[in-house]
Design a protein around this motif. Structure first.
Motif, mmCIF file in Angstrom:
data_model
loop_
_atom_site.group_PDB
_atom_site.id
_atom_site.type_symbol
_atom_site.label_atom_id
_atom_site.label_comp_id
_atom_site.label_asym_id
_atom_site.label_seq_id
_atom_site.Cartn_x
_atom_site.Cartn_y
_atom_site.Cartn_z
ATOM 1 N N ASP A 1 -0.702 3.006 -15.185
ATOM 2 C CA ASP A 1 0.534 2.509 -14.579
ATOM 3 C C ASP A 1 1.725 2.634 -15.525
ATOM 4 O OD1 ASP A 1 -1.237 1.891 -12.617
ATOM 5 O OD2 ASP A 1 -0.750 -0.243 -12.502
ATOM 6 N N LYS A 2 1.463 2.586 -16.823
ATOM 7 C CA LYS A 2 2.555 2.684 -17.799
ATOM 8 C C LYS A 2 3.203 4.060 -17.799
ATOM 9 C CE LYS A 2 0.785 -0.858 -20.958
ATOM 10 N NZ LYS A 2 0.227 -1.151 -22.301
ATOM 11 N N THR A 3 2.547 5.033 -17.183
ATOM 12 C CA THR A 3 3.107 6.383 -17.118
ATOM 13 C C THR A 3 3.764 6.683 -15.777
ATOM 14 O OG1 THR A 3 1.076 7.438 -16.297
ATOM 15 C CG2 THR A 3 1.288 7.157 -18.687
ATOM 16 N N THR A 4 3.572 5.829 -14.772
ATOM 17 C CA THR A 4 4.075 6.125 -13.424
ATOM 18 C C THR A 4 4.770 4.917 -12.794
ATOM 19 O OG1 THR A 4 1.874 5.600 -12.552
ATOM 20 C CG2 THR A 4 2.362 7.917 -12.975
ATOM 21 N N LEU A 5 3.997 3.950 -12.319
ATOM 22 C CA LEU A 5 4.580 2.836 -11.571
ATOM 23 C C LEU A 5 5.550 2.008 -12.410
ATOM 24 C CD1 LEU A 5 1.576 1.459 -9.467
ATOM 25 C CD2 LEU A 5 3.369 3.061 -8.784
ATOM 26 N N ILE A 6 5.168 1.716 -13.631
ATOM 27 C CA ILE A 6 6.016 0.844 -14.453
ATOM 28 C C ILE A 6 7.361 1.506 -14.778
ATOM 29 C CG2 ILE A 6 6.185 -0.259 -16.719
ATOM 30 C CD1 ILE A 6 3.204 -1.031 -16.362
ATOM 31 N N PRO A 7 7.398 2.779 -15.169
ATOM 32 C CA PRO A 7 8.716 3.408 -15.335
ATOM 33 C C PRO A 7 9.540 3.417 -14.049
ATOM 34 C CG PRO A 7 7.024 4.724 -16.403
ATOM 35 C CD PRO A 7 6.310 3.666 -15.616
ATOM 36 N N PHE A 8 8.892 3.610 -12.911
ATOM 37 C CA PHE A 8 9.583 3.595 -11.618
ATOM 38 C C PHE A 8 10.207 2.213 -11.387
ATOM 39 C CE2 PHE A 8 8.836 4.941 -6.872
ATOM 40 C CZ PHE A 8 10.207 4.957 -6.671
ATOM 41 N N ILE A 9 9.411 1.182 -11.593
ATOM 42 C CA ILE A 9 9.892 -0.179 -11.378
ATOM 43 C C ILE A 9 11.013 -0.517 -12.354
ATOM 44 C CG2 ILE A 9 9.249 -2.617 -11.538
ATOM 45 C CD1 ILE A 9 6.440 -1.725 -10.507
ATOM 46 N N LYS A 10 10.848 -0.150 -13.618
ATOM 47 C CA LYS A 10 11.879 -0.457 -14.616
ATOM 48 C C LYS A 10 13.186 0.269 -14.311
ATOM 49 C CE LYS A 10 8.973 -1.817 -18.528
ATOM 50 N NZ LYS A 10 9.609 -3.138 -18.679
ATOM 51 N N ILE B 1 -1.871 -9.430 -13.115
ATOM 52 C CA ILE B 1 -0.601 -10.166 -13.085
ATOM 53 C C ILE B 1 -0.087 -10.397 -14.503
ATOM 54 C CG2 ILE B 1 0.428 -12.402 -12.520
ATOM 55 C CD1 ILE B 1 -1.597 -12.429 -10.106
ATOM 56 N N SER B 2 -0.977 -10.813 -15.406
ATOM 57 C CA SER B 2 -0.578 -11.058 -16.795
ATOM 58 C C SER B 2 -0.086 -9.781 -17.466
ATOM 59 C CB SER B 2 -1.754 -11.633 -17.590
ATOM 60 O OG SER B 2 -2.130 -12.902 -17.106
ATOM 61 N N ALA B 3 -0.785 -8.667 -17.218
ATOM 62 C CA ALA B 3 -0.405 -7.401 -17.835
ATOM 63 C C ALA B 3 0.995 -6.982 -17.388
ATOM 64 C CB ALA B 3 -1.427 -6.328 -17.493
ATOM 65 N N TYR B 4 1.296 -7.157 -16.116
ATOM 66 C CA TYR B 4 2.624 -6.797 -15.620
ATOM 67 C C TYR B 4 3.692 -7.777 -16.108
ATOM 68 C CZ TYR B 4 1.919 -2.612 -12.867
ATOM 69 O OH TYR B 4 1.706 -1.312 -12.497
ATOM 70 N N GLN B 5 3.351 -9.036 -16.230
ATOM 71 C CA GLN B 5 4.292 -9.983 -16.814
ATOM 72 C C GLN B 5 4.667 -9.557 -18.224
ATOM 73 O OE1 GLN B 5 2.341 -13.809 -16.498
ATOM 74 N NE2 GLN B 5 3.311 -14.281 -14.528
ATOM 75 N N GLY B 6 3.673 -9.056 -18.947
ATOM 76 C CA GLY B 6 3.931 -8.559 -20.291
ATOM 77 C C GLY B 6 4.872 -7.374 -20.332
ATOM 78 N N GLU B 7 5.001 -6.686 -19.215
ATOM 79 C CA GLU B 7 5.921 -5.553 -19.103
ATOM 80 C C GLU B 7 7.275 -5.971 -18.533
ATOM 81 O OE1 GLU B 7 5.401 -2.401 -20.118
ATOM 82 O OE2 GLU B 7 3.457 -3.013 -20.924
ATOM 83 N N GLY B 8 7.463 -7.268 -18.323
ATOM 84 C CA GLY B 8 8.721 -7.751 -17.764
ATOM 85 C C GLY B 8 8.842 -7.566 -16.273
ATOM 86 N N ILE B 9 7.687 -7.518 -15.588
ATOM 87 C CA ILE B 9 7.672 -7.319 -14.134
ATOM 88 C C ILE B 9 6.994 -8.536 -13.510
ATOM 89 C CG2 ILE B 9 6.833 -5.866 -12.252
ATOM 90 C CD1 ILE B 9 6.897 -3.518 -14.285
ATOM 91 N N PRO B 10 7.759 -9.464 -12.959
ATOM 92 C CA PRO B 10 7.191 -10.713 -12.431
ATOM 93 C C PRO B 10 6.605 -10.535 -11.030
ATOM 94 C CG PRO B 10 9.571 -10.748 -12.174
ATOM 95 C CD PRO B 10 9.232 -9.453 -12.873
ATOM 96 N N ILE B 11 5.368 -10.895 -10.869
ATOM 97 C CA ILE B 11 4.708 -10.896 -9.561
ATOM 98 C C ILE B 11 4.677 -12.325 -9.048
ATOM 99 C CG2 ILE B 11 2.514 -10.491 -8.363
ATOM 100 C CD1 ILE B 11 1.993 -8.288 -10.513
ATOM 101 N N ASN B 12 5.118 -12.547 -7.813
ATOM 102 C CA ASN B 12 5.137 -13.920 -7.294
ATOM 103 C C ASN B 12 4.262 -14.120 -6.066
ATOM 104 O OD1 ASN B 12 6.618 -12.719 -5.256
ATOM 105 N ND2 ASN B 12 8.564 -13.682 -5.810
ATOM 106 N N MET B 13 3.647 -13.024 -5.568
ATOM 107 C CA MET B 13 2.806 -13.151 -4.380
ATOM 108 C C MET B 13 1.716 -12.092 -4.421
ATOM 109 S SD MET B 13 3.901 -13.012 -0.336
ATOM 110 C CE MET B 13 4.434 -11.298 -0.324
ATOM 111 N N VAL B 14 0.513 -12.463 -3.954
ATOM 112 C CA VAL B 14 -0.570 -11.497 -3.836
ATOM 113 C C VAL B 14 -1.174 -11.587 -2.443
ATOM 114 C CG1 VAL B 14 -1.125 -11.657 -6.295
ATOM 115 C CG2 VAL B 14 -2.425 -13.011 -4.652
ATOM 116 N N MET B 15 -1.696 -10.476 -1.987
ATOM 117 C CA MET B 15 -2.531 -10.426 -0.789
ATOM 118 C C MET B 15 -3.839 -9.773 -1.190
ATOM 119 S SD MET B 15 0.132 -9.657 2.308
ATOM 120 C CE MET B 15 1.782 -10.385 2.261
#
Length: 467
Positions: free
Chosen positions: A113-122, A209-223
């Motif tokens: 994800d650090k090579t695709t989704l996370i750069p997209f989100i950032k 969730i914790s890993a993404y929080q560490g990237e500065g991406i807050p998750i507030n809901m899951v399904m």
């Protein structure tokens, strides 16, 4: 008045409210009661969308990201959805831990994800640092499933699943249901219903969730699962009502309460119109303490009004706007305009679009051509704003967070969907589509005045009534 047709989009003009109706009002608003208060528009972050965006120049990328996420720009999205593990718009199938038997999750990571989704989100966060996010998996790690594979069913063209394992889905059960999706219901949970696996998977959510929080991406809901009732040749997972109840109430909710009490669980994504199946899940007495709301897409939207009537205390959200078949045409725009009217008019306070941007024919990882709001030509490296983009803009540019959805009329019979909202600034906004082949005289009553207009054939229309 803002009008869009196939040949001319976003044409703006002015008109005045009148004292007398032109024709019998199709919708009236005389009171301040509301259906719901709207919270957020959003879209999904997928790997193939990131690839499409990167075909463009840096300046064009910034323009598009601003138009999607900028607080004062075109669509004003404030929410994002992304997949935990691969979905059908990943480059290929993967999970965050493919080490079989790793119940301690020692090898869990989000390196892919650090090579695709996370750069997209950032990149999106640069234009709106306050974006919120929610997640769902398409498939658990393959070793946690009874068929030990990402997909549910075999397909020689798109996956390597042994066709013999398809028998696990129905086990010879022949009961079919006409006019319902799916026509046959799975008899097995594809997630292994062993306490050790269930507990590990709940912890997997927490680590993600914790890993993404560490990237500065807050998750507030899951399904817990994307489309538990789609038996897919791409990453998916079939669940029974018993398995859904067990995992959510006995494992996921307790794990999140202990490790991430800030996270809300919504039941979803519900993509079936088998009312009795969803009702069976919601009837469990533990469910009100487990979930805060319900998420609907595709066929699930058909039973949403009936479920909301029986379970009025939950929050309701739309989770994936229908993506069509890669037509990128005006019909897709009308369809999306209708969908928004249906979901918001029936109490959804959030609305999530699928791919905001795709290249060429919008082909998924299993050959499905799908629509997107923006289409990139990989040869010329240029972007086109599709008709669906303007259908979304007609709503999202005006329905800002905190707006009250006051009244709505669907256009199933007369092809004239209409909705009225009140913005936080207390302006009224009317949305009206005319999907007939001829012009239509339309009147909407707002207080003691009348909005009289003639809607062009096959047009999308927004009327901002300022105080």
């Amino acid at each position: 008045m803002t009008t869009s047709t196939e040949n001319q989009t976003w044409n703006q003009s002015k008109l005045k409210l009148e004292r007398n109706p032109l024709v019998e009002p199709l919708l009236s608003v005389d009171k301040t009661d509301s259906i719901t208060t709207f919270k957020a528009w959003g879209t999904c972050f997928n790997e193939r969308g990131w690839d499409a965006l990167n075909l463009l120049t840096e300046q064009k990328q910034k323009t598009i990201l601003s138009q999607l996420f900028g607080p004062n720009d075109d669509l004003q999205f404030t929410m994002g959805r992304f997949s935990m593990n691969a979905n059908d718009y990943a480059r290929d199938w993967y999970s965050c831990d493919e080490v079989s038997g790793d119940f301690q999750l020692q090898y869990f990571n989000i390196d892919r994800d650090k090579t695709t989704l996370i750069p997209f989100i950032k990149a999106a966060q640069e234009f709106n640092p306050d974006l919120t996010f929610w997640i769902s998996p398409w498939s658990p790690p393959s070793w946690m499933k009874i068929n030990h594979y990402y997909s549910v069913v075999s397909n020689s063209e798109f996956n390597e699943l042994d066709p013999k394992l398809d028998a696990l889905l129905f086990e010879g059960q022949e009961t079919t249901y006409d006019n319902l999706f799916p026509r046959k219901l799975a008899v097995n949970d594809y997630f292994i219903q062993d306490p050790r696996y269930l507990s590990t998977y709940a912890n997997y959510f927490c680590k993600f969730i914790s890993a993404y929080q560490g990237e500065g991406i807050p998750i507030n809901m899951v399904m817990f699962q994307n489309e538990a009732w789609s038996y897919t040749p791409y990453p998916g997972c079939a669940w029974t009502p018993e398995g859904i109840i067990r995992f959510n109430t006995e494992y996921l909710a307790p794990a999140l309460k202990e490790q991430h009490p800030e996270i809300e669980i919504y039941l979803g994504t519900i993509n079936t119109n088998h009312f009795e199946v969803v009702d069976e899940v919601l009837s469990d007495p533990r469910m009100p303490e487990t979930i805060k709301g319900l998420g609907f897409q595709w066929e699930g939207g058909q039973i949403m009004p009936k479920l909301r009537e029986k379970y009025p205390n939950y929050k309701y959200v739309q989770t994936e706007s229908e993506c069509g078949w890669g037509s990128f045409d005006w019909g897709a725009a009308e369809h999306t305009f209708n969908l928004i009217n249906h979901y918001l008019g029936n109490g959804c306070e959030e609305y999530t679009f699928w791919n905001a941007i795709l290249a060429d024919d919008g082909v998924s990882g299993w050959g499905w051509k799908q629509n997107a709001l923006i289409r990139v030509d990989s040869n010329t490296r240029t972007a086109t704003y599709t008709p669906e983009y303007y259908a979304v803009k007609h709503y999202s540019h005006y329905v800002t967070p905190g707006s009250k959805i006051i009244s709505a009329k669907e256009g199933k019979e007369d092809k004239l969907p209409i909705m009225i909202i009140e913005t936080p600034e207390q302006d009224k906004v009317v949305f009206a589509g005319n999907f007939n082949d001829e012009s239509k005289e339309v009147t909407v009553k707002i207080g003691k005045r009348f909005l009289n207009t003639v809607l062009a054939p096959h047009s999308l229309n927004t009327f901002q009534v300022t105080k």
